[in-house]
Motif scaffolding. Structure first.
Motif, PDB file in Angstrom:
ATOM      1  N   SER A  96      40.450  39.392  56.541  1.00 44.74           N
ATOM      2  CA  SER A  96      39.825  40.602  56.013  1.00 44.74           C
ATOM      3  C   SER A  96      40.711  41.214  54.937  1.00 44.74           C
ATOM      4  CB  SER A  96      39.623  41.626  57.132  1.00 44.74           C
ATOM      5  OG  SER A  96      40.874  42.195  57.506  1.00 44.74           O
ATOM      6  N   ASN A  97      40.123  42.095  54.135  1.00 47.82           N
ATOM      7  CA  ASN A  97      40.910  42.788  53.128  1.00 47.82           C
ATOM      8  C   ASN A  97      41.857  43.798  53.757  1.00 47.82           C
ATOM      9  OD1 ASN A  97      40.280  42.584  49.910  1.00 47.82           O
ATOM     10  ND2 ASN A  97      38.663  41.670  51.142  1.00 47.82           N
ATOM     11  N   ARG A  99      31.411  45.397  42.870  1.00 52.03           N
ATOM     12  CA  ARG A  99      32.409  45.113  43.909  1.00 52.03           C
ATOM     13  C   ARG A  99      32.670  46.310  44.815  1.00 52.03           C
ATOM     14  NH1 ARG A  99      38.747  44.786  42.147  1.00 52.03           N
ATOM     15  NH2 ARG A  99      38.981  46.860  41.272  1.00 52.03           N
ATOM     16  N   GLY A 100      32.322  47.520  44.375  1.00 49.03           N
ATOM     17  CA  GLY A 100      32.514  48.694  45.218  1.00 49.03           C
ATOM     18  C   GLY A 100      31.711  48.661  46.492  1.00 49.03           C
ATOM     19  N   LEU A 101      30.680  47.810  46.552  1.00 46.02           N
ATOM     20  CA  LEU A 101      29.855  47.682  47.764  1.00 46.02           C
ATOM     21  C   LEU A 101      30.491  46.754  48.798  1.00 46.02           C
ATOM     22  CD1 LEU A 101      26.253  47.441  46.278  1.00 46.02           C
ATOM     23  CD2 LEU A 101      27.273  49.377  47.496  1.00 46.02           C
ATOM     24  N   LEU A 102      31.455  45.965  48.386  1.00 46.32           N
ATOM     25  CA  LEU A 102      32.096  45.065  49.344  1.00 46.32           C
ATOM     26  C   LEU A 102      32.892  45.879  50.360  1.00 46.32           C
ATOM     27  CD1 LEU A 102      33.439  42.318  46.900  1.00 46.32           C
ATOM     28  CD2 LEU A 102      31.442  42.166  48.408  1.00 46.32           C
ATOM     29  N   PRO A 103      32.718  45.601  51.646  1.00 46.82           N
ATOM     30  CA  PRO A 103      33.458  46.351  52.666  1.00 46.82           C
ATOM     31  C   PRO A 103      34.876  45.811  52.844  1.00 46.82           C
ATOM     32  CG  PRO A 103      32.023  44.751  53.702  1.00 46.82           C
ATOM     33  CD  PRO A 103      31.758  44.649  52.227  1.00 46.82           C
ATOM     34  N   ALA A 104      35.710  46.610  53.481  1.00 49.10           N
ATOM     35  CA  ALA A 104      37.084  46.184  53.748  1.00 49.10           C
ATOM     36  C   ALA A 104      37.122  44.979  54.678  1.00 49.10           C
ATOM     37  CB  ALA A 104      37.896  47.329  54.353  1.00 49.10           C
ATOM     38  N   SER A 105      36.009  44.702  55.348  1.00 48.28           N
ATOM     39  CA  SER A 105      35.929  43.528  56.231  1.00 48.28           C
ATOM     40  C   SER A 105      35.705  42.238  55.456  1.00 48.28           C
ATOM     41  CB  SER A 105      34.782  43.704  57.227  1.00 48.28           C
ATOM     42  OG  SER A 105      33.541  43.728  56.534  1.00 48.28           O
TER      43      SER A 105
END
Length: 539
Positions: A114-115, A214-220
């Motif tokens: 994960s990020n 890319r702002g829609l990508l979650p930290a997961s």
């Protein structure tokens, strides 16, 4: 014309030369490389080298080559493995000589992390990291029926798993929908140039689209991460990972340790010893627990009313050296005189501002590009910034590990950033913003059950995170010049541009312009255009 340096020619028998030629790049010069040897053996050789009067090649023959017990894939003996292992046991465990663990390293690939985890792994300074980019890769494909996101072990199998997966799928569905509608809009807005190749144009549009969504990508979001580090850096990384309360972090620590012990086992003997690595991890864990308690009891926790909606990134300069120029000049002159700092300072007091600036200009020299780095005298003064930026920008800036950079946990409480490109596309902007807003309720439910650490996974990159960056002027020159370049994402470029403005206007350090020659403050619609066209010209 200078005469050739004289050095002693070491003698070896024919049999010894045959052996040495397998493991060293030459046998007759005072400079040579080590080849066909594991890093463990190379490191052990250097460690023993520091305590011996023998040459390295003689040491290898006398003490390491005779301990050849394993074969490589090409049947060449792996010399000295037993000797290396016993030497490390003595020097690291018995003598506590940690520096010998800096002499060997390993490459480790950590995939599908994960990020959240990438930032934990990348926090170590003395290592090299290469992470999958979210700026050039689409995340719109499913693998085995699932988008590319991590389900935290704490949530997996719990009553909240279905809610979590439903929101993750919704985020990636929205990401995909906006991406598919946005790409033809961008192609129409930025038509292919006459001399532009299909590949370059497609890459430019792809980068622009990825930057917007890319702002829609979650930290997961899953990422792939390559790490190269020495044994000491890996040991400390693992010790800190084992101090975490995050189950994903612990499970990856187990896997990393298992694989490293196949490559550099001697460097990691202490990590899981009860009275060494485990005690160290517990020490770190106890401090985190204690400080969480202190913060909650001593700092009055203000209730932040959700939601803080659409906002902007913020940068504030909170500390700097008021007499910065004098300190730099003092440090510059110190290297070139035999005087004490006190005496140099007395002389500086008689200099005019113009004379000081002239010294700084000469010290920085005629920089032709940003890779021409000014000297270490610029490390004399420092700046401390507090930043509130979208998590996507933070991810890029956090990669500068030599800076002192600390960050708070990710949450919806600091608001989010809407890309300026969506302002003229109301339907896509509404889709984007609705997807972000939905995270707030999901976050609170997971936070109530599993705490802030796990709740971070649901937060999209568009949300802001608060962090502090402390850096000296030499670091700031590299950092601000590099991260303000045209090809960068505008979000983090703007952070660095604001930093430069604050140094000039708030700290009143206009002399930094004598150092920073390559800060780019322009706005570019297509940040990757020049880079992609240049790439094609080289093909």
């Amino acid at each position: 014309m200078s005469k050739q340096l004289y050095f002693i020619q070491e003698s070896f028998t024919d049999q010894e030369l045959e052996i040495l030629n397998k493991y060293f790049t030459n046998t007759d010069k005072p400079v040579f490389g080590l080849i066909n040897l594991p890093d463990v053996v190379k490191g052990a050789l250097f460690a023993r080298y520091s305590r011996s009067n023998k040459s390295l090649r003689r040491l290898f023959l006398d003490e390491f080559y005779t301990h050849s017990t394993k074969l490589t894939t090409d049947s060449m003996p792996v010399a000295g493995m037993e000797r290396a292992s016993s030497l490390y046991d003595k020097m690291i465990l018995d003598f506590g000589d940690d520096s010998v663990a800096q002499l060997g390293g390993a490459h480790i690939a950590c995939e599908q992390v994960s990020n959240i985890l990438t930032k934990i792994i990348e926090k170590g300074r003395i290592a090299s990291y290469l992470e999958q980019s979210t700026r050039y890769v689409y995340y719109n494909k499913k693998i085995n029926g699932q988008y590319h996101y991590v389900i935290p072990p704490e949530i997996a199998g719990s009553p909240l798993e279905s809610l979590y997966k439903e929101y993750m799928d919704f985020l990636f569905d929205t990401y995909t929908e906006i991406l598919e509608e946005l790409t033809p809009i961008l192609k129409k807005k930025y038509p292919q140039g006459e001399k532009q190749t299909d590949r370059a144009w497609e890459a430019i549009i792809r980068a622009k689209a990825c930057d917007i969504v890319r702002g829609l990508l979650p930290a997961s979001t899953r990422s792939n991460l390559g790490v190269y580090a020495n044994g000491q850096a890996f040991e400390y990384m693992l010790v800190k990972m084992y101090a975490s309360d995050n189950a994903e972090v612990i499970q990856y620590a187990d896997m990393i340790l298992h694989e490293l012990r196949k490559i550099i086992p001697a460097f990691l003997t202490r990590v899981d010893l009860e009275n060494r690595g485990k005690l160290w991890s517990q020490y770190i864990k106890d401090i985190h627990s204690e400080m969480n308690g202190v913060a909650k009891s001593l700092l009055k926790k203000e209730t932040v009313a959700l939601p803080i909606r659409h906002t902007q990134n913020e940068v504030n300069l909170i500390a700097w050296d008021k007499d910065g120029l004098d300190k730099i000049i003092q440090s510059i002159l110190f290297e070139y005189t035999f005087e004490s700092e006190k005496d140099i300072q007395k002389r500086i007091e008689t200099f005019t501002e113009e004379e000081k600036r002239d010294i700084l200009k000469k010290y920085c020299g005629n920089r032709q590009n940003r890779r021409h780095k000014p000297g270490r005298a610029l490390e004399t003064i420092s700046y401390k910034f507090e930043v509130l930026s979208d998590y996507g920008a933070f991810r890029d800036l956090q990669r500068h590990r030599m800076l002192t950079l600390e960050w708070q946990k990710l949450s919806p409480r600091n608001g989010y950033i809407i890309p300026i490109e969506l302002e003229d596309l109301p339907r896509l902007k509404k889709l984007y913003e609705n997807a972000l807003i939905k995270s707030e309720g999901i976050y609170e439910k997971i936070n109530d059950t599993f705490g802030e650490e796990v709740a971070q996974y649901v937060i999209p990159f568009a949300y802001r995170v608060r962090y502090e960056i402390c850096m000296n002027l030499r670091e700031a020159t590299h950092f601000i010049e590099l991260r303000s370049q045209k090809q960068g994402h505008y979000s983090y470029r703007k952070v660095c541009i604001d930093m430069h403005d604050l140094i000039i206007n708030k700290a009143k350090h206009d002399f930094v312009d004598d150092c920073m020659k390559f800060v780019d403050k322009n706005f570019y619609d297509l940040s990757r255009e020049d880079a992609e066209n240049k790439k094609d010209r080289k093909l």
